[in-house]
Design an enzyme around this catalytic site. Structure first.
Site, PDB file in Angstrom:
ATOM      1  N   SER A 163     -29.283 -25.494  64.713  1.00 49.33           N
ATOM      2  CA  SER A 163     -28.131 -24.787  64.166  1.00 49.33           C
ATOM      3  C   SER A 163     -26.807 -25.462  64.481  1.00 49.33           C
ATOM      4  CB  SER A 163     -28.114 -23.349  64.679  1.00 49.33           C
ATOM      5  OG  SER A 163     -29.285 -22.659  64.315  1.00 49.33           O
TER       6      SER A 163
ATOM      7  N   HIS B  60     -23.266 -22.871  67.560  1.00 52.43           N
ATOM      8  CA  HIS B  60     -22.722 -22.792  66.203  1.00 52.43           C
ATOM      9  C   HIS B  60     -21.249 -23.193  66.184  1.00 52.43           C
ATOM     10  CE1 HIS B  60     -25.994 -19.746  64.699  1.00 52.43           C
ATOM     11  NE2 HIS B  60     -26.502 -20.773  65.373  1.00 52.43           N
TER      12      HIS B  60
END
Length: 295
Positions: A200, A246
């Site tokens: 991610s 993220h």
């Protein structure tokens, strides 16, 4: 620069088309970078080409070297602009199969972990204990079938256009620097005994670079902004998501993507790879800082 064909710099905010100087335009040929209006632009695999480049003529404006086929960021145009994206997906899938076959023993050895006992009694392990490889290996591991499915779909959707726009070397630099930035921020902020894994961080880096690409092409930013906003909402509302990865990947990817796509041509390589080097320096600095805190 092409301002001479467009008139004095203070007479207009945008340059004029090299074939129609009276028409202001924010669009440039992705090969020679001359400004082109909507009547002159020719659809290409990445962006648009001017009529001269599309037909193979070099034209009289740019230097001969500028007319050679290059990506938007100055890389070499490849026959398969998605090759590395396919390879990255293949590596992630292969390692997920290893995780399923070997079990937690394999995952625990390579997932992102600050400092903790994996088994007790047993040695303390983690990045703080010198296992820096976890910053990288965690980028290729996943916790479930849905986890890897979502990440690989995102990688395919975002990675292909970016690989075509940047070229293979720049694309790989973006991917790995973004992923490492996400791992470093996770290491710095998250609890040291909290493991994390997944692609991610690198994929959010692709989100940031995609925003830079859309802006560079003067395309509509709203779809990217909306999709990014939705993903950020999930990031901060769903449980068991390492939001630090993220955010770290997104910031690094946006910075690198902007540098890749807006670097001045005369110093393009220096600016592009220099930005990647700065991101890596920050990664090392954050890692050393957190290690000093934990040991």
């Amino acid at each position: 620069m092409d301002h001479a064909a467009a008139g004095p710099p203070d007479a207009r905010s945008l340059p004029g088309c090299y074939r129609h100087p009276d028409r202001e335009t924010g669009i440039r040929c992705t090969r020679c970078e001359r400004p082109i209006c909507t009547d002159c632009m020719v659809n290409a695999s990445v962006g648009f080409h001017c009529p001269d480049c599309a037909s193979g003529r070099t034209g009289g404006g740019p230097a001969p070297a500028a007319s050679r086929p290059r990506t938007l960021a100055g890389g070499t145009i490849a026959a398969d602009p998605r090759l590395l994206t396919k390879v990255l997906i293949g590596v992630n899938l292969a390692l997920f199969l290893v995780q399923l076959s070997v079990g937690d023993r394999f995952t625990q050895q390579f997932e992102m972990l600050g400092r903790a006992y994996i088994t007790f009694p047993g040695p303390v392990e983690g990045v703080a204990e010198g296992q820096w490889y976890r910053l990288l290996t965690a980028m290729f591991l996943h916790g479930s079938s849905m986890h890897i499915l979502f990440n690989m779909l995102s990688l395919w959707w975002l990675g292909g256009p970016l690989e075509g726009a940047l070229g293979r070397a720049r694309y790989l630099a973006l991917y790995f620097c973004s992923g490492l930035a996400g791992s470093a921020l996770t290491y710095l902020i998250a609890a040291p005994n909290q493991p994390s894994l997944g692609a991610s961080g690198a994929i959010f880096g692709l989100f940031g670079a995609t925003a830079a690409l859309v802006r560079r092409l003067n395309a509509d930013m709203r779809p990217v902004v909306i999709l990014l906003a939705i993903n950020l909402v999930f990031t901060f509302t769903w449980a068991d998501i390492a939001w630090e990865a993220h955010v770290g990947g997104l910031v690094a990817g946006a910075a690198i993507g902007f540098a890749m796509l807006h670097a001045p041509r005369e110093r393009r390589t220096l600016v592009q790879y220099g930005t990647c080097a700065l991101v890596l320096v920050v990664v090392v600095g954050l890692t050393l800082l957190r290690t000093a805190q934990l040991t």
